[in-house]
Design a protein around this motif. Sequence first.
Motif, short mmCIF file in Angstrom:
data_model
loop_
_atom_site.label_atom_id
_atom_site.label_comp_id
_atom_site.label_asym_id
_atom_site.label_seq_id
_atom_site.Cartn_x
_atom_site.Cartn_y
_atom_site.Cartn_z
N GLY A 172 37.78 51.95 33.69
CA GLY A 172 37.13 52.92 32.82
C GLY A 172 38.00 53.50 31.73
N PRO A 174 39.74 53.62 28.02
CA PRO A 174 39.31 53.12 26.72
C PRO A 174 40.31 52.14 26.11
N VAL A 202 29.77 51.40 21.09
CA VAL A 202 30.52 52.19 22.08
C VAL A 202 31.14 53.44 21.46
N ALA A 204 30.12 56.37 20.76
CA ALA A 204 29.82 57.67 21.36
C ALA A 204 30.15 57.73 22.85
N SER A 205 30.66 56.61 23.39
CA SER A 205 30.97 56.57 24.82
C SER A 205 32.31 57.23 25.11
N THR A 206 32.43 57.73 26.30
CA THR A 206 33.71 58.29 26.72
C THR A 206 33.85 58.14 28.22
N PRO A 207 35.02 57.73 28.69
CA PRO A 207 35.23 57.62 30.14
C PRO A 207 35.70 58.91 30.77
#
Length: 214
Positions: A172, A174, A202, A204-207
């Motif tokens: 997970g 980045p 991706v 706007a995605s964040t782990p």
Amino acid sequence: VRVAYSPDLGITPVDPEVAAVTRKAAQRFTELGVIVEEAHPDFSEAHECFHVLRALDFAMSKAELLRTKRDLLKPEVIWNIEEGLKLTVAQIARAEAQRVAITARAVRFFETYDLLLAPATIVPPFPVENRYVAECAGHKFDNYVQWLGIVYAITLACCPALSLPCGFTASGLPVGLQVIAAPRADAQLLAGAKVLEDILGVAASTPIDPRAPK
């Protein structure tokens, strides 16, 4: 029309998972009919050139700190200043010539390719307690900045570049894709990166689990 991808720019080890994630992201350009090929300019002189020019800058800008506040400097900075103070005129002249040659080779490369894609860093994010990356894929670096060769090679070539979120490791973390264009081709860089950003989806995605406001 034609984009190049390189996992290592021919000068550095790279974590296999980072290479896999970035290569997969680069290949997404083919969905628009873009030709993606594995290639890069000749950056073989980058480590030597950067080491000398960085050390020269440290000596010019921080030698006084070494003389007056040595006890407040971290060992990496002391080392880099002292490396600069040892340089000869011949070494500096050679490094300046190498930078001109690296840039000229990059300019010729971008006569064939519209963009160059590569990992933004050669490893996934690492513990904050580690001041720098000392080893990657079984290779031990000679100094505290050599692990950044994949980005400082691009700086030496006077090329605009950005880091585009392109995916995540199995755990997970980045991974960033370095998008690079020819010198002064900033508009082309931004346009190409926007196209790939939309394909990847991706941005706007964040782990990271957000912290609750206090």
